[in-house]
Write a protein that holds these residues in place. Structure first.
Motif, PDB file in Angstrom:
ATOM      1  N   VAL A 155      32.265 -16.730  67.108  1.00  0.00           N
ATOM      2  CA  VAL A 155      31.709 -17.786  67.292  1.00  0.00           C
ATOM      3  C   VAL A 155      32.271 -19.251  66.684  1.00  0.00           C
ATOM      4  O   VAL A 155      32.996 -19.085  65.611  1.00  0.00           O
ATOM      5  N   LEU A 156      32.502 -20.366  67.213  1.00  0.00           N
ATOM      6  CA  LEU A 156      32.950 -21.497  66.673  1.00  0.00           C
ATOM      7  C   LEU A 156      31.769 -22.335  66.542  1.00  0.00           C
ATOM      8  O   LEU A 156      31.191 -22.863  67.318  1.00  0.00           O
ATOM      9  N   VAL A 157      31.668 -22.886  65.240  1.00  0.00           N
ATOM     10  CA  VAL A 157      30.520 -23.868  64.715  1.00  0.00           C
ATOM     11  C   VAL A 157      31.386 -25.164  64.528  1.00  0.00           C
ATOM     12  O   VAL A 157      32.039 -25.207  63.257  1.00  0.00           O
ATOM     13  N   THR A 158      31.270 -26.194  65.096  1.00  0.00           N
ATOM     14  CA  THR A 158      31.959 -27.469  64.715  1.00  0.00           C
ATOM     15  C   THR A 158      30.949 -28.030  63.595  1.00  0.00           C
ATOM     16  O   THR A 158      29.771 -27.986  63.715  1.00  0.00           O
ATOM     17  N   GLY A 159      31.528 -28.784  62.733  1.00  0.00           N
ATOM     18  CA  GLY A 159      30.950 -29.382  61.621  1.00  0.00           C
ATOM     19  C   GLY A 159      30.182 -28.311  60.778  1.00  0.00           C
ATOM     20  O   GLY A 159      29.153 -28.321  60.218  1.00  0.00           O
ATOM     21  N   GLY A 160      30.967 -27.050  60.456  1.00  0.00           N
ATOM     22  CA  GLY A 160      30.426 -26.048  59.801  1.00  0.00           C
ATOM     23  C   GLY A 160      30.462 -25.951  58.370  1.00  0.00           C
ATOM     24  O   GLY A 160      30.324 -24.966  57.808  1.00  0.00           O
ATOM     25  N   SER A 161      30.798 -26.797  57.783  1.00  0.00           N
ATOM     26  CA  SER A 161      31.484 -27.025  56.363  1.00  0.00           C
ATOM     27  C   SER A 161      30.091 -27.572  55.627  1.00  0.00           C
ATOM     28  O   SER A 161      29.970 -27.281  54.236  1.00  0.00           O
ATOM     29  N   SER A 162      29.049 -27.891  56.125  1.00  0.00           N
ATOM     30  CA  SER A 162      27.885 -28.411  55.343  1.00  0.00           C
ATOM     31  C   SER A 162      26.582 -28.640  56.145  1.00  0.00           C
ATOM     32  O   SER A 162      26.637 -28.507  57.547  1.00  0.00           O
ATOM     33  N   GLY A 163      25.392 -28.739  55.618  1.00  0.00           N
ATOM     34  CA  GLY A 163      24.209 -29.012  56.417  1.00  0.00           C
ATOM     35  C   GLY A 163      23.909 -27.848  57.336  1.00  0.00           C
ATOM     36  O   GLY A 163      23.928 -26.930  57.336  1.00  0.00           O
ATOM     37  N   ILE A 164      23.402 -28.353  58.638  1.00  0.00           N
ATOM     38  CA  ILE A 164      22.802 -27.517  59.456  1.00  0.00           C
ATOM     39  C   ILE A 164      23.879 -26.580  60.096  1.00  0.00           C
ATOM     40  O   ILE A 164      23.843 -25.353  60.111  1.00  0.00           O
ATOM     41  N   PRO A 195      17.101 -26.101  56.589  1.00  0.00           N
ATOM     42  CA  PRO A 195      18.014 -26.083  57.841  1.00  0.00           C
ATOM     43  C   PRO A 195      18.200 -24.576  58.244  1.00  0.00           C
ATOM     44  O   PRO A 195      18.530 -24.545  59.503  1.00  0.00           O
ATOM     45  N   MET A 196      18.016 -23.685  57.474  1.00  0.00           N
ATOM     46  CA  MET A 196      18.028 -22.268  58.051  1.00  0.00           C
ATOM     47  C   MET A 196      17.047 -22.077  59.085  1.00  0.00           C
ATOM     48  O   MET A 196      17.446 -21.005  60.041  1.00  0.00           O
ATOM     49  N   GLU A 197      16.041 -22.731  59.505  1.00  0.00           N
ATOM     50  CA  GLU A 197      15.092 -22.613  60.505  1.00  0.00           C
ATOM     51  C   GLU A 197      15.942 -22.867  61.931  1.00  0.00           C
ATOM     52  O   GLU A 197      15.738 -22.322  62.975  1.00  0.00           O
ATOM     53  N   VAL A 198      16.831 -23.698  61.960  1.00  0.00           N
ATOM     54  CA  VAL A 198      17.625 -23.904  63.039  1.00  0.00           C
ATOM     55  C   VAL A 198      18.749 -22.893  63.390  1.00  0.00           C
ATOM     56  O   VAL A 198      18.762 -22.336  64.473  1.00  0.00           O
ATOM     57  N   ALA A 199      19.072 -22.340  62.079  1.00  0.00           N
ATOM     58  CA  ALA A 199      20.198 -20.994  62.392  1.00  0.00           C
ATOM     59  C   ALA A 199      19.232 -19.996  62.934  1.00  0.00           C
ATOM     60  O   ALA A 199      19.833 -19.198  63.752  1.00  0.00           O
ATOM     61  N   HIS A 200      18.212 -19.685  62.456  1.00  0.00           N
ATOM     62  CA  HIS A 200      17.249 -18.597  62.856  1.00  0.00           C
ATOM     63  C   HIS A 200      16.941 -18.775  64.699  1.00  0.00           C
ATOM     64  O   HIS A 200      16.808 -17.775  65.471  1.00  0.00           O
ATOM     65  N   LYS A 201      16.586 -20.066  65.274  1.00  0.00           N
ATOM     66  CA  LYS A 201      16.378 -20.521  66.356  1.00  0.00           C
ATOM     67  C   LYS A 201      17.812 -20.204  67.224  1.00  0.00           C
ATOM     68  O   LYS A 201      17.853 -19.524  68.378  1.00  0.00           O
TER      69      LYS A 201
END
Length: 267
Positions: free
Chosen positions: A5-14, A215-221
């Protein structure tokens, strides 16, 4: 075999929440940052990537594929916040928001899709915003940038379906992140015709972020979507009222919906 998986902007927040949660779920996860050196203790492997520069994107994706041999999932999350009256927002900041929130994800896709086509499989989830479903006062540029990405994703989805590459949008509402710290907001100009309305709206926007959901709710989705064989196109994550605001826009007369928004923002 673990999915990569590649997550852009993965250093903080959502983005960081998504990356951490997927890593817990046994995915091989890479996040991105313009300056990975600022995060020496990051629990996520970070690649240097600036979504405004195609060469930077190409190099990061090349490094990932050389190391892992595959790229299964892209989470286009990198973005910037921006507030201000439409008339008074500096045009260079308007362009910056569009370069990051709209053109940025498209540039990343230019680098990633060839690999997914070669693999004959892939998943793409673009992180948009509930704000992208409506033109919010004093957030018009942000709404426009996220709305554009929502629509573009619909086109990508149809064009890439026969390639076994699935596209979805996830539109978060207000979440408790550090987005306000990095957001550009036009200065409140004394004597401006927008002074009172903008000042009130800016205070309200900050309050919504500060009292936002985890923001972990977004991760769960995101994880839930990745488990689906045939995922849908539009997903929303946020409070009931935030998600219901989209339903109301569909069913209420336009002027009545506009009146409701103006009342909410004290206009």
């Amino acid at each position: 075999m673990k999915k990569v998986v590649l997550v852009t902007g993965g250093s903080s927040g959502i983005g960081k929440s998504i990356a951490l949660y997927l890593q817990e779920k046994n995915y091989t996860v890479y996040g991105t940052s313009r300056s990975p050196d600022r995060y020496p203790d990051s629990p996520i492997s970070l690649l240097a990537l600036d979504v405004q520069h195609q060469d930077s994107i190409n190099l990061a994706v090349k490094k990932l594929i050389e190391k892992e041999g595959q790229l299964d999932i892209l989470i286009n999350n990198a973005g910037v916040g921006i507030t201000g009256p439409m008339e008074e927002t500096p045009m260079d900041q308007v362009k910056n928001a569009m370069e990051t929130n709209f053109y940025g994800p498209l540039r990343v896709l230019q680098a990633v899709l060839p690999q997914m086509r070669n693999q004959k499989r892939g998943r793409v989830i673009n992180i948009t915003s509930i704000a992208g479903y409506m033109g919010l006062p004093y957030r018009g540029i942000y709404s426009a940038s996220k709305g554009a990405l929502e629509i573009a994703t619909e086109a990508y989805r149809m064009e890439c379906a026969h390639l076994n590459i699935h596209f979805s949008n996830v539109a978060p509402g207000d979440f408790a992140t550090n987005i306000a710290a990095g957001r550009f907001h036009s200065p409140i100009i004394s004597g401006s015709d927008y002074e009172a309305g903008y000042a009130h709206s800016l205070k309200l926007i900050d309050e919504h972020v500060d009292s936002g959901c985890d923001p972990m709710e977004v991760a769960h989705k995101i994880y839930e979507i990745l488990q689906k064989k045939n995922p849908g196109i539009h997903y929303k994550v946020g409070s009931f009222l935030q998600k219901f605001s989209i339903v109301l826009k569909k069913i209420l007369p336009e002027k009545q919906y506009e009146k409701m928004l103006k009342k909410h923002y004290g206009l």
